[in-house]
Design a protein around this motif. Structure first.
Motif, PDB file in Angstrom:
ATOM      1  N   LEU A 189      12.473  -0.126  29.550  1.00 12.50           N
ATOM      2  CA  LEU A 189      13.250   0.717  30.458  1.00 12.50           C
ATOM      3  C   LEU A 189      12.968   2.200  30.219  1.00 12.50           C
ATOM      4  O   LEU A 189      12.774   2.973  31.162  1.00 12.50           O
ATOM      5  CB  LEU A 189      14.743   0.449  30.257  1.00 12.50           C
ATOM      6  CG  LEU A 189      15.310  -0.823  30.872  1.00 12.50           C
ATOM      7  CD1 LEU A 189      16.729  -1.052  30.373  1.00 12.50           C
ATOM      8  CD2 LEU A 189      15.293  -0.734  32.384  1.00 12.50           C
ATOM      9  N   ILE A 190      12.949   2.599  28.952  1.00 10.30           N
ATOM     10  CA  ILE A 190      12.711   4.008  28.627  1.00 10.30           C
ATOM     11  C   ILE A 190      11.299   4.422  29.031  1.00 10.30           C
ATOM     12  O   ILE A 190      11.087   5.505  29.579  1.00 10.30           O
ATOM     13  CB  ILE A 190      12.971   4.255  27.130  1.00 10.30           C
ATOM     14  CG1 ILE A 190      14.462   4.073  26.830  1.00 10.30           C
ATOM     15  CG2 ILE A 190      12.507   5.642  26.708  1.00 10.30           C
ATOM     16  CD1 ILE A 190      14.808   4.040  25.352  1.00 10.30           C
ATOM     17  N   ALA A 191      10.318   3.537  28.789  1.00  9.97           N
ATOM     18  CA  ALA A 191       8.941   3.843  29.185  1.00  9.97           C
ATOM     19  C   ALA A 191       8.802   3.906  30.696  1.00  9.97           C
ATOM     20  O   ALA A 191       8.075   4.744  31.238  1.00  9.97           O
ATOM     21  CB  ALA A 191       7.994   2.791  28.612  1.00  9.97           C
ATOM     22  N   CYS A 192       9.521   3.023  31.381  1.00 13.36           N
ATOM     23  CA  CYS A 192       9.462   2.972  32.847  1.00 13.36           C
ATOM     24  C   CYS A 192      10.081   4.222  33.462  1.00 13.36           C
ATOM     25  O   CYS A 192       9.561   4.784  34.419  1.00 13.36           O
ATOM     26  CB  CYS A 192      10.182   1.717  33.341  1.00 13.36           C
ATOM     27  SG  CYS A 192      10.357   1.577  35.121  1.00 13.36           S
ATOM     28  N   GLY A 193      11.217   4.657  32.924  1.00 16.01           N
ATOM     29  CA  GLY A 193      11.847   5.882  33.407  1.00 16.01           C
ATOM     30  C   GLY A 193      12.499   5.762  34.766  1.00 16.01           C
ATOM     31  O   GLY A 193      12.785   6.787  35.402  1.00 16.01           O
TER      32      GLY A 193
ATOM     33  N   GLN B  77      19.959   9.277  26.882  1.00 19.79           N
ATOM     34  CA  GLN B  77      19.071  10.447  26.865  1.00 19.79           C
ATOM     35  C   GLN B  77      17.979  10.308  27.917  1.00 19.79           C
ATOM     36  O   GLN B  77      17.665  11.270  28.637  1.00 19.79           O
ATOM     37  CB  GLN B  77      18.450  10.602  25.473  1.00 19.79           C
ATOM     38  CG  GLN B  77      19.416  11.096  24.418  1.00 19.79           C
ATOM     39  CD  GLN B  77      18.806  11.081  23.024  1.00 19.79           C
ATOM     40  OE1 GLN B  77      17.937  10.271  22.715  1.00 19.79           O
ATOM     41  NE2 GLN B  77      19.262  11.973  22.167  1.00 19.79           N
ATOM     42  N   ALA B  78      17.388   9.107  27.999  1.00 21.85           N
ATOM     43  CA  ALA B  78      16.348   8.873  29.001  1.00 21.85           C
ATOM     44  C   ALA B  78      16.916   8.995  30.414  1.00 21.85           C
ATOM     45  O   ALA B  78      16.259   9.542  31.313  1.00 21.85           O
ATOM     46  CB  ALA B  78      15.724   7.489  28.795  1.00 21.85           C
ATOM     47  N   LEU B  79      18.136   8.508  30.616  1.00 27.36           N
ATOM     48  CA  LEU B  79      18.769   8.601  31.932  1.00 27.36           C
ATOM     49  C   LEU B  79      19.054  10.056  32.296  1.00 27.36           C
ATOM     50  O   LEU B  79      18.809  10.489  33.434  1.00 27.36           O
ATOM     51  CB  LEU B  79      20.058   7.779  31.940  1.00 27.36           C
ATOM     52  CG  LEU B  79      20.884   7.811  33.230  1.00 27.36           C
ATOM     53  CD1 LEU B  79      20.059   7.321  34.422  1.00 27.36           C
ATOM     54  CD2 LEU B  79      22.156   6.988  33.075  1.00 27.36           C
ATOM     55  N   ALA B  80      19.550  10.817  31.333  1.00 23.29           N
ATOM     56  CA  ALA B  80      19.845  12.229  31.601  1.00 23.29           C
ATOM     57  C   ALA B  80      18.585  13.018  31.939  1.00 23.29           C
ATOM     58  O   ALA B  80      18.636  13.990  32.707  1.00 23.29           O
ATOM     59  CB  ALA B  80      20.552  12.855  30.398  1.00 23.29           C
ATOM     60  N   ALA B  81      17.456  12.590  31.386  1.00 27.38           N
ATOM     61  CA  ALA B  81      16.197  13.296  31.661  1.00 27.38           C
ATOM     62  C   ALA B  81      15.735  13.094  33.106  1.00 27.38           C
ATOM     63  O   ALA B  81      15.089  13.975  33.687  1.00 27.38           O
ATOM     64  CB  ALA B  81      15.111  12.823  30.692  1.00 27.38           C
ATOM     65  N   VAL B  82      16.039  11.930  33.694  1.00 24.11           N
ATOM     66  CA  VAL B  82      15.560  11.654  35.058  1.00 24.11           C
ATOM     67  C   VAL B  82      16.670  11.767  36.097  1.00 24.11           C
ATOM     68  O   VAL B  82      16.392  11.849  37.295  1.00 24.11           O
ATOM     69  CB  VAL B  82      14.913  10.253  35.145  1.00 24.11           C
ATOM     70  CG1 VAL B  82      13.668  10.191  34.284  1.00 24.11           C
ATOM     71  CG2 VAL B  82      15.875   9.146  34.744  1.00 24.11           C
ATOM     72  N   ARG B  83      17.925  11.761  35.653  1.00 19.72           N
ATOM     73  CA  ARG B  83      19.043  11.894  36.595  1.00 19.72           C
ATOM     74  C   ARG B  83      20.123  12.754  35.932  1.00 19.72           C
ATOM     75  O   ARG B  83      21.152  12.263  35.490  1.00 19.72           O
ATOM     76  CB  ARG B  83      19.585  10.528  36.975  1.00 19.72           C
ATOM     77  CG  ARG B  83      20.703  10.565  38.016  1.00 19.72           C
ATOM     78  CD  ARG B  83      21.077   9.165  38.474  1.00 19.72           C
ATOM     79  NE  ARG B  83      20.075   8.618  39.380  1.00 19.72           N
ATOM     80  CZ  ARG B  83      20.065   7.362  39.813  1.00 19.72           C
ATOM     81  NH1 ARG B  83      20.994   6.507  39.400  1.00 19.72           N
ATOM     82  NH2 ARG B  83      19.130   6.941  40.645  1.00 19.72           N
ATOM     83  N   PRO B  84      19.902  14.066  35.863  1.00 19.96           N
ATOM     84  CA  PRO B  84      20.806  14.943  35.091  1.00 19.96           C
ATOM     85  C   PRO B  84      22.066  15.336  35.867  1.00 19.96           C
ATOM     86  O   PRO B  84      22.349  16.509  36.060  1.00 19.96           O
ATOM     87  CB  PRO B  84      19.920  16.154  34.803  1.00 19.96           C
ATOM     88  CG  PRO B  84      18.984  16.209  35.967  1.00 19.96           C
ATOM     89  CD  PRO B  84      18.724  14.773  36.362  1.00 19.96           C
ATOM     90  N   THR B  85      22.861  14.368  36.287  1.00 26.27           N
ATOM     91  CA  THR B  85      24.118  14.672  36.960  1.00 26.27           C
ATOM     92  C   THR B  85      25.147  15.143  35.940  1.00 26.27           C
ATOM     93  O   THR B  85      25.002  14.927  34.735  1.00 26.27           O
ATOM     94  CB  THR B  85      24.656  13.440  37.701  1.00 26.27           C
ATOM     95  OG1 THR B  85      25.007  12.436  36.723  1.00 26.27           O
ATOM     96  CG2 THR B  85      23.623  12.873  38.665  1.00 26.27           C
TER      97      THR B  85
END
Length: 422
Positions: free
Chosen positions: A365-369, A391-399
């Motif tokens: 999941l983290i690699a997929c992003g 952290q990975a989620l915040a990097a691609v969806r920083p709501t």
């Protein structure tokens, strides 16, 4: 257009990115490059690209190289239809100075073939085998958007999100597993303005359907209806369906069955003792009594001994997730994962199995992003305290909500022992 992009910092509002893209697109339209308004499918893709944090001057990263790429391609289901792709598209690509490209379900390019000079030009923007062209990584593009939407997509010139890709036009269609319906990847034709025609999209759609028909002929027979099926994910007690019966197993019997299902060669009594019991004082007599009771539950002939093994193959939900993960089908693997196997179990081997499965899914999941897949995991009971995923989620969806949860989680995890949590 350049001045507009320079004014956008990496953390700029995604809506502003889309507005600038629209102005850029209109500028190209006025110049005659793309004689059409912004299409809804493109505008929606631009928004997703902006939310994923894609920058206009970015480039694709190469994730698979050399031996890793070769091994992955050899095992990928689409390898079986590459001869068909070459037969149907190879001459068209070479004669038209285009490229034939095939990607997996993550948008990673597996094959890029065609006109030599065009390939050299494509190399300069990393449109090469092993590079990740997922929409969430490089923005709007035909193969990446096709697998993201699970539908055929054509992208013209300035409709591409990244500037260096805007001289190109491409059309792609997803290819599905004919038995399960899941997306295996996409077939794409990429080139210059010669592809800016609706027939290009119809062409790749027809090729994708031909590939699916060919895969259907090659597909093995589905498992027999009477194949025993074991469900353990997210359940404290396993459910076994066999011979028209549905059996709910005790926790200990559930642990024995999931371990033996993963070891078709069998396990010795000592191996089972170590795998099942934390308490080293448990005797072989106790284990033999459990196995005798399990035989009575399963019926005659199901469980053999010396070593202990199942006499018939069992299809477990754990094996389904593992197979999909090994094939790179992250979306399908996550959709089949409904929680840890036997979550209240303390059997050492079951705990290790659960950790191995969860770690494999998290890493993929983290690699997929993919922001949607990351969000699904982060908001599930097993992911609500998973710092790396948040952290990975915040990097691609920083709501604001996601950033707030990440800050709270960091605070909780760094607070001294015994301090009250916020």
């Amino acid at each position: 257009m350049t001045d507009s992009w320079v004014a956008l910092e990496p953390g700029a509002d995604p809506a502003e990115r889309v507005r600038v893209l629209r102005r850029a697109h209109e500028a190209f339209t006025e110049a005659g490059t793309v004689p059409r308004p912004v299409r809804p499918v493109v505008a929606d893709s631009w928004r997703r690209s902006a939310r994923a944090g894609v920058g206009p001057d970015g480039t694709a990263s190469v994730e698979l190289t050399d031996g890793d790429l070769g091994a992955y391609r050899a095992e990928h289901p689409l390898a079986r239809v590459m001869p068909l792709f070459r037969e149907l598209m190879g001459t068209f690509a070479a004669d038209g100075e285009h490229l034939l490209a095939v990607c997996d379900a993550h948008g990673r390019l597996l094959w890029v073939e065609g006109h030599a000079a065009t390939r050299r030009q494509a190399d300069r923007m990393n449109f090469v085998p092993g590079a990740r062209w997922a929409e969430s990584a490089v923005g709007t593009n035909a193969p990446g958007t096709a697998v993201a939407l699970d539908r055929p997509v054509q992208v013209f010139a300035a409709e591409h999100f990244i500037r260096r890709v805007q001289p190109w036009t491409c059309a792609a269609a997803p290819v599905h597993d004919p038995r399960t319906g899941r997306v295996l990847g996409a077939v794409d034709i990429t080139g210059g303005n010669g592809l800016a025609h609706p027939h290009s999209l119809g062409f790749v759609q027809a090729v994708a359907r031909a590939a699916e028909a060919h895969l259907a002929l090659l597909a093995p027979e589905p498992p027999a209806a009477d194949t025993p099926r074991l469900t353990v994910l997210g359940r404290d007690e396993a459910r076994l369906v066999t011979g028209g019966r549905e059996i709910r197993l005790s926790r200990r019997h559930s642990e024995i069955l999931i371990l033996l299902a993963g070891r078709p060669e069998g396990m010795t009594g000592d191996e089972l003792l170590c795998a099942l019991y934390e308490d080293e004082s448990v005797t072989p007599v106790t284990l033999r009594a459990e196995l005798a009771r399990l035989r009575g539950v399963l019926g005659p002939g199901f469980l053999a001994s010396r070593p202990y093994r199942l006499t018939a193959a069992i299809e477990s939900d754990v094996a389904v997730v593992e197979r999909r993960l090994a094939a790179g089908a992250v979306t399908a693997a996550v959709s089949a994962y409904t929680g840890p196997p036997l979550p209240t179990s303390r059997a050492p081997a079951v705990v290790r199995l659960g950790k191995r499965l969860a770690d494999g899914l998290r890493a993929a999941l983290i690699a997929c992003g993919d922001p949607d897949l990351l969000a699904d995991w982060a908001h599930a009971p097993w992911g609500e305290d998973d710092l790396e995923v948040w952290q990975a989620l915040a990097a691609v969806r920083p709501t604001a909500a996601i950033r707030a949860r990440l800050a709270s989680l960091r605070s909780e995890l760094t607070a001294p022992a015994g301090w009250p949590r916020p």
